[in-house]
Design a protein around this motif. Structure first.
Motif: not given
Lengths: 575, 575
Positions: A30-32, A531, A540, B184-188, B199
């Motif tokens: 459920r992350s990026y 965002i 996510s 933690v969601w990390e968008k390049p 982000t």
């Protein structure tokens, strides 16, 4: 034929096995995760992609959509789409023959069922990959049906919608794989002499589809809101009939064409995915929803027909997944980045003129104002600063239209024209009227910037109605505590797809999380960058919660897929 | 308070962590798993367990059930249970105060929600373990409400029901654990200078319950059919109101008492589980089903009220899980173990006088007979051999009553009396009439052995009605092919909980699996030993499929639990 205990071989499964591993993991984490680049840059999609896509779009205009002529049809062609930017599209589609189309859908299912979850998932990946290759063509089709600005049409109608499709494939795949294909069940026991004598049975678990799935599309996000239902049903073994909104057929016609081509190439019956185009006023959605063959309905659209579906179709044992309307809510308490707050809110209100199911409508601000890094702002000052931020963002017509797009229908235009009347009715104040903007490229497009009306919290009669489009309410509350209580109460009663809070106080943020949990709405906290509350990321962010009246389902959780198939056991003794 | 990212500590979680691991694995494997011994032997449950249980049962008789007096009530006591074995129980229960009871249930939920899935699961395990300790007491209560014979009351009402409860706990636990607590969601991305600038957001996923869950019990399996809904809702954070069948209150009163005691000891509000006892004719199930507080309904019972629930409650957005009625079907083609077939079928028809939702009713036999290891039998010969097997099994009154139990209501007795009329109506033959048996211990019990009527396949008007109780139809078909076609058609239209086939021909077995998949019913193949079509094992056999009109859900798959909770996201930027 016995349910296969092992996965049948298929060239597409060999090709996409790695992708299936990736998306299984992405769903669990459920992350990026994104499979498709969101940038329409030529460096990503190729130098000629934009021009080729436009040409492909223009080639559809003014003629019958012949690539779907293989569907069961009575031979007539229907369609009357008019671009919110002005021109009639002139595309017509083969009318859907209900009896024959549903019969074809049912006949196509057994082989699809017996292919198994992994082959189905691989075929779905191939379909979405091939849809991705037509992203520019689809972007033009989305733009000229929804009225979205081009870049948004590309992103939301293309890669973001495709990522949601892949998410649904992943969710459906994983859910089916949780059921073993076959097990040996061994119950301990003893014979009459007391020696171990277990009872052994083999049990085969076979995944079977529900039936024909009906996906009813909407005008504003024809692909983004249709793909989750389409692919969730398809990957779980069902045939899908796609009934687009009569004003947004083309993006789904292209998508259905791709699906049918891939299915046929993969050795399956293209009748597994059909487009149900209809003549004006035919009421095909209702006709199809009432058919016995239809077992699953996914719907995005207005609350009237949505409620009818929930009531009458659900009462007939059909599964119904709806996304209707709500009142998205923002609570402003305090900030240490006023500039960021105003920029972020202005963008959220401006994007696609607020014609998003996720766009904010109600902004609660305390009567005694907002503490900020630029000093204390009164309720009115905060409203004026937000109005100024919107005016700055939308001040240049040529730039503004690339954010605002065009208004999609007369109701939105009427709402945009209603601010003065709303303010008078509510004894409030027009903080910012909705500006009319001339589109430099499309003279007939009606483009409106967001407006703001300030009202008192007592006037629930005004602000608990959905006012779809470029209208925001600044609601004066006695305190942030009251703001949060109103958030919980109004969302529980009227629904919402999104909520947000701005505060520097951890106690307020905690209380906001409590209010969001009570209301059953997802919460964004202190968004001040790139965002926006309107946007959710596949894999996510759950889109909707299914926990308030705005929607009875979410993209994409287990509840969205687990009931689209059933498990049939066969058991026998084995030595 | 923020959703806890880690599991809160609780003594019961420490105590049962190993059990949670076990049941997670058992659910994934779907093979043999049982937590509670099914044998009522003194070597298992203790020398005095049987006598103690009987004494505990008798202590309830003729008096108010005071242990539930802590529930909201108007102070009156209600109840009028009469044992199918004769005596009135004379137990009364505190009347359920709807307004106050539902308010208490709602108020109890936030702390239960915030305890998290693992603590809830551990508390549920403790409840079921403590219910297990009262298995003999509950067995007597089940016997004297359902009319089941004692050993069956013990097994089906005790350990087997408890295993189904544990299965529901496992399914609900695992389903909630599929959602991470926080990610933690990390968008390049890149900044303006082209340096990596992702982000980053933290997203917390909070599990929230639906609301109050209503479980509506049935007369014949008061615990076995109620526990899955009770524990599926409880483990997913909902409060549960248990509305027992007015003739089978005591087994659920004991179960609710145990649940409330454990909840209170564990530091939670006992209002999370309440018994909704009602006066005769009060219609409390309907009243409760219509309340806004009630969000989930689990129902086992007749198709009339079940259909009303599916229609009106489902139309109001409530989740409704039903198990109603069906026509369980057996196809006899050929066998190499005639003795085994006859013994197995005779037992399935005899057990609890066929008063099981899973008992066979329709047996399709080809007109040209059955090939067996004892030679070819004509249609009539097969019927006579089966009748003889039933007569042997039920010939000794004292032994027969330990299999048959007592008839539960007048409809069953009327059905048992109807064989001659059915045969005359259908121009068929009474192959075996339903014998009246005198119960040596309970003079007022009405005990009936199974009867058989032979009819032609054309007489669907006769055999597609559910004839609950000790009545089987031997249906003469033109061929096994026709038998299987009838199985698929009648089950698809009228529903079934079970189906079985007997054949030595692999092609016939394959065709039977196809027919079962088309009909959406589970299939037992060639049962000739001590496994019966009526019985399903927790963790391995799905009880029902949810794919035909008999039931819209199965014990216990993901679809039974996944929608009983929702996920609320809160997200924010992090460095």
């Amino acid at each position: 034929m016995t349910a296969p205990a092992t996965t049948p071989a298929h060239p597409l499964l060999a090709a996409h096995a790695g992708v299936l591993d990736e998306i299984r993991q992405a769903l669990a984490e459920r992350s990026y995760y994104s499979r498709y680049p969101e940038s329409p840059s030529p460096r990503v999609y190729g130098e000629s992609a934009a021009a080729d896509g436009l040409a492909a779009h223009e080639a559809h205009l003014g003629r019958p959509y012949a690539a779907l002529s293989g569907q069961p049809t009575d031979g007539t062609f229907v369609g009357s789409e008019v671009s919110p930017y002005g021109p009639a599209l002139g595309v017509t589609y083969p009318a859907f023959a209900v009896e024959a189309g549903l019969a074809a859908a049912r006949a196509a299912m057994p082989a699809w069922r017996d292919a198994g979850p992994q082959v189905r998932a691989a075929v779905c990946i191939e379909i979405v990959d091939r849809i991705n290759q037509r992203s520019f063509e689809i972007a033009n089709a989305v733009m000229h049906t929804s009225g979205q600005p081009f870049v948004m049409s590309f992103q939301a109608g293309g890669p973001h919608a495709q990522d949601r499709a892949i998410e649904a494939v992943a969710a459906g795949l994983v859910e089916q794989e949780r059921v073993p294909g076959t097990v040996v069940w061994e119950k301990p026991g003893r014979d009459r002499e007391g020696n171990p004598a277990p009872t052994r049975m083999q049990k085969d678990y076979r995944i079977v589809p529900r039936g024909v799935a009906l996906v009813i599309g909407c005008n504003t996000f024809p692909t983004w809101n249709a793909y989750p239902g389409i692919f969730a049903s398809l990957v779980t073994g069902n045939a899908v009939v796609v009934k687009p909104h009569p004003r947004a057929v083309l993006p789904l016609a292209i998508s259905v064409e791709v699906a049918r081509t891939v299915l046929e190439e993969a050795g399956f019956d293209p009748a597994l995915v059909q487009l149900a185009a209809e003549a004006d006023g035919q009421g095909l959605a209702k006709t199809l929803a009432e058919r016995d063959e239809v077992a699953i309905i996914d719907y995005t659209g207005g609350p009237g027909f949505g409620a009818w579906l929930e009531q009458s179709a659900a009462a007939n044992g059909k599964l119904v997944y709806t996304e209707k309307a709500g009142i998205n809510t923002i609570v402003v308490d305090s900030t240490d980045d006023l500039r960021g707050v105003l920029g972020n809110l202005a963008f959220s209100l401006t994007l696609y003129s607020g014609q998003m199911c996720t766009a904010p409508q109600n902004l609660y601000v305390p009567a005694d104002g907002v503490a900020t890094d630029e000093g204390h702002l009164s309720f009115d000052e905060f409203g004026d600063r937000l109005a100024a931020a919107i005016s700055r963002l939308t001040g240049d017509d040529a730039k503004a239209v690339e954010l605002l797009g065009a208004t999609v229908n007369d109701q939105v235009r009427a709402n945009a024209d209603s601010l003065a009347a709303l303010a008078a009715d509510a004894e409030g104040r027009v903080v910012l009227d909705s500006r009319r903007i001339a589109h430099p490229g499309w003279a007939d497009a009606v483009v409106r910037a967001p407006g703001l009306v300030a009202v008192d919290v007592a006037r629930e009669d005004i602000y608990t109605q959905e006012c779809f489009g470029p209208v925001g309410f600044l609601i004066r509350t006695s305190s942030t505590e009251q703001s949060l209580a109103q958030l919980a109460d109004t969302v529980r009663e009227h629904g919402a797809m999104t909520a947000a809070v701005y505060s520097t106080d951890e106690k307020v943020l905690d209380a906001a999380r409590e209010a969001a949990a009570e209301a059953g709405v997802a919460l964004s906290e202190n968004l001040t960058g790139q965002i926006f509350v309107n946007q959710t990321a596949a894999f996510s962010d759950f889109h909707g919660t299914g926990a308030n009246p705005a929607a009875n389902a979410a993209y994409t959780d287990a509840a969205f897929v687990a009931n689209r198939f059933r498990v049939i056991t066969s058991r026998r003794h084995v030595a």
